[in-house]
Design an enzyme around this catalytic site. Structure first.
Site, short mmCIF file in Angstrom:
data_model
loop_
_atom_site.label_atom_id
_atom_site.label_comp_id
_atom_site.label_asym_id
_atom_site.label_seq_id
_atom_site.Cartn_x
_atom_site.Cartn_y
_atom_site.Cartn_z
CG LEU A 58 -10.96 -9.73 -26.12
CD1 LEU A 58 -9.52 -9.60 -25.68
CD2 LEU A 58 -11.27 -11.17 -26.56
CG ASP A 95 -16.58 -8.16 -19.85
OD1 ASP A 95 -16.46 -8.34 -18.61
OD2 ASP A 95 -15.77 -8.60 -20.69
CG ASP A 97 -13.07 -6.27 -17.12
OD1 ASP A 97 -13.44 -7.17 -17.91
OD2 ASP A 97 -12.45 -5.27 -17.51
CD GLU A 124 -13.69 -11.39 -15.51
OE1 GLU A 124 -14.44 -11.13 -16.46
OE2 GLU A 124 -12.49 -11.66 -15.64
CE LYS A 130 -10.09 -9.56 -17.81
NZ LYS A 130 -11.44 -9.50 -18.38
CG ASN A 132 -9.41 -12.92 -22.27
OD1 ASN A 132 -9.42 -14.12 -22.56
ND2 ASN A 132 -10.38 -12.10 -22.65
CB SER A 133 -11.34 -16.38 -19.01
OG SER A 133 -12.04 -15.49 -18.20
NE ARG A 168 -16.09 -14.25 -17.16
CZ ARG A 168 -15.53 -13.66 -18.21
NH1 ARG A 168 -16.17 -12.67 -18.83
NH2 ARG A 168 -14.35 -14.03 -18.64
CG HIS A 199 -16.12 -18.03 -19.32
ND1 HIS A 199 -16.56 -18.44 -20.55
CD2 HIS A 199 -15.19 -17.07 -19.58
CE1 HIS A 199 -15.94 -17.78 -21.49
NE2 HIS A 199 -15.08 -16.93 -20.94
C1 SPV Z 1 -15.09 -10.60 -23.12
O1 SPV Z 1 -15.67 -10.67 -24.19
O2 SPV Z 1 -14.37 -9.66 -22.80
C2 SPV Z 1 -15.23 -11.69 -22.16
C3 SPV Z 1 -15.54 -13.00 -22.63
O3 SPV Z 1 -15.03 -11.45 -21.01
S1 SPV Z 1 -14.08 -13.85 -22.68
O4 SPV Z 1 -13.17 -13.16 -23.56
O5 SPV Z 1 -14.45 -15.17 -23.17
O6 SPV Z 1 -13.53 -13.94 -21.35
MG MG Z 2 -14.10 -9.75 -20.61
#
Ligand code: SPV
Ligand code: MG
Length: 552
Positions: A58, A95, A97, A124, A130, A132-133, A168, A199
């Site tokens: 992110l 990260d 992804d 993940e 992807k 973002n979660s 993840r 998560h």
């Molecule tokens: C990120 O920091 O990019 C992550 C964590 O994947 S989160 O934003 O919580 O998914």
């Molecule tokens: Mg991320």
């Protein structure tokens, strides 16, 4: 550390980043990773004291001005990681992804990450590209077997035995429940994942803590508490969690700071207001390691004979400055955001005086600017300037500047000193002020010369020193020394010889520079004078200090 990695580490090489990260994963303590998104933020994370970096997808995306939807290609991310890895020495967990594609993309990514000394990747179990979660509800998850294949492909491709792959789990985020999260954790662990990251986007840690209870540390557990920041960290510790990731806070803090700064400058149409609130440009140079470059230049660039040495006398306290010099010597007093000595050294370096030796005395530990050599006059309380200069005797060679540590002057005075062809040259203020009755508690360094200054400062004929001292008759005074002298190689030799003579006469410990120059001139050596039109000061008391602020 695993037995395999222990083999890789010889007695004198520190453990690799991958091995240190693996040790963090397996340690019994709760460890922390701090987010970074480029070289600068990574450096800040390291200088803060963190043991590892979370290269957040992110944050790296946001820093590039794009969305966290794989809009930055994986090689663009790799490039960011390379900068982060090159300028830090702590491990980076990237990260990754979804692994940036299928098992094949994952294989190639892992090889490239190992080449760049990245310690670990977290992937993940979602689909490429992807999202973002924390966006949307119920994102579809990867097929378990397909994801296990990706983990295996990564493990088979790593070129460092301790490179780690963290799987993840997005089952809780996608609303598929604890059983699904545990089922997947089991499968990923069996496929070779070195840890799982559970998560959650709940505003409390309960489901994450429930997972850790069920999972019972079958392999290390990593968490990202972004959405439950109020949970006391000790609860994670008690739950046996291996690593907590502070996932995006440097990126978010930088947005706050950049917005505030931009808005203020926009509103005020001036940079004055923000100037004191932000780091100095010098800090930027320090953070990016310019000192190392200066050192390397000395080592590797051909010497063109123009580099000069400098000796700065900074042993005295400056007692007239009272409280200001209680805990530091006057050369370290801050004048408009920078210590006097810092300003002097910058002026010297701008004139290619690269090799600067500072003579310290009072509160010597407080004089700690980078890229300088230090010698100490520990007897500063009972000795004079030449005793301090004698401490730097080894540096009085070649083309050399001697300066008091508390003087400010115009940069071009140094150029004029270097342009003069005498072996010893001093700068003298032709616009010197008469002694007054309240003046001076300290000694004025007056000079008498072969010719008075024409005071047009354009085409002064060669002028040489005839006498120097505080007690010259007013009619004989032609200027005041500003605390700056320059020697050629021969000039340095003359200075050393005269110091030896003073030593023999038992006068070295109490004499000042003025005595030295006076004696040298009296012996028939030509000491050149560069007349300057004021625009200098030495900081002796509080009024000088406020004058220094105005001077700048
Ligand atoms: C990120 O920091 O990019 C992550 C964590 O994947 S989160 O934003 O919580 O998914
Ligand atoms: Mg991320």
């Amino acid at each position: 550390m695993t037995a395999q990695s222990a083999l890789q580490v010889s007695a004198d090489s520190p453990p690799s980043k991958a091995s240190r990260f693996r040790a963090m994963l397996n340690s019994k303590n709760l460890e922390f990773l701090m987010e970074a998104h480029n070289g600068l933020s990574a450096k800040i994370v390291e200088e803060t004291g963190f043991s590892g970096i979370w290269a957040s997808g992110l944050s790296m995306s946001a820093a590039l001005g794009v969305r966290d939807n794989n809009e930055a290609s994986w090689t663009q991310i790799l490039e960011v990681l390379e900068f982060m890895s090159d300028c830090t020495s702590i491990p980076i967990l990237v990260d990754g992804d979804t692994g940036w594609g299928n098992f094949n993309n994952m294989r190639r990514a892992v090889v490239k990450l190992c080449q760049r000394d990245i310690a670990a990747i977290c992937i993940e179990d979602k689909l490429f590209p992807k999202t973002n979660s924390f966006l949307g509800d119920g994102q579809p998850l990867a097929d378990i077997d397909e994801f296990c294949g990706k983990i295996k492909a990564g493990k088979d491709s790593q070129t460092h035995p301790d490179f780690s792959i963290i799987a993840r789990l997005e089952a809780l985020i996608s609303g598929l429940g604890m059983a699904e999260a545990l089922r997947r954790a089991e499968a990923y662990h069996a496929a070779g994942a070195d840890a799982v990251l559970i998560h959650s986007k709940k505003s409390d840690a309960e489901e994450v803590l429930a997972f850790t209870r069920e999972w019972a540390n079958r392999c290390p557990v990593v968490i990202v508490p972004t959405k439950y920041p109020w949970t006391p960290t000790d609860r994670f510790r008690e739950a046996g969690i291996s690593i907590a990731i502070w996932a995006n806070h440097n990126m978010r803090a930088s947005i706050t700071a950049m917005r505030e700064t931009s808005r203020r400058i926009y509103r005020e149409e001036s940079i004055e207001g923000v100037d004191k609130e932000i780091v100095k440009v010098r800090d930027v140079f320090e953070l990016t390691g310019n000192d190392e470059l200066s050192e390397a230049e000395k080592r590797y660039l051909p010497s063109d004979g123009e580099g000069h040495r400098g000796i700065v006398l900074a042993a005295s306290r400056g007692a007239e400055l009272g409280k200001l010099t209680e805990d530091k010597p006057k050369c370290m007093i801050d004048v408009r955001g920078e210590p006097l000595l810092g300003r002097l050294v910058s002026a010297l370096k701008n004139a290619r005086v690269n090799d600067v030796t500072v003579v310290r005395g009072y509160k010597k530990d407080q004089i700690n600017l980078p890229s300088l050599s230090y010698v100490d006059n520990d007897l500063y309380e009972n000795t004079g300037e030449l005793a301090s200069l004698a401490c730097a005797r080894a540096a009085i060679t070649g083309s050399c500047i001697i300066a008091y540590g508390d003087v400010l002057f115009r940069q071009y005075y140094l150029d004029q000193l270097f342009e003069h062809n005498a072996d010893i040259v001093i700068a003298a203020d032709a616009l010197w002020k008469e002694r007054t009755s309240s003046d001076p508690k300290w000694v004025r360094d007056f000079i008498s010369a072969t010719v008075k200054s024409s005071q047009d400062f354009i085409d002064d004929k060669p002028v040489y020193l005839t006498a120097m001292g505080a007690d010259l008759a007013t009619t004989d005074i032609h200027g005041e020394w500003i605390g700056l002298a320059r020697m050629t190689e021969r000039g340095s030799e003359i200075i050393r010889d005269e110091m030896d003579a003073l030593q023999k006469e038992g006068k070295l410990n109490t004499a000042g520079l003025v005595d030295l120059f006076h004696r040298i001139a009296n012996k028939g050596h030509k000491i050149g004078i560069v007349y300057v039109p004021g625009q200098w000061l030495d900081v002796d008391d509080a009024s000088d200090l406020s004058a220094a602020g105005r001077f700048l």
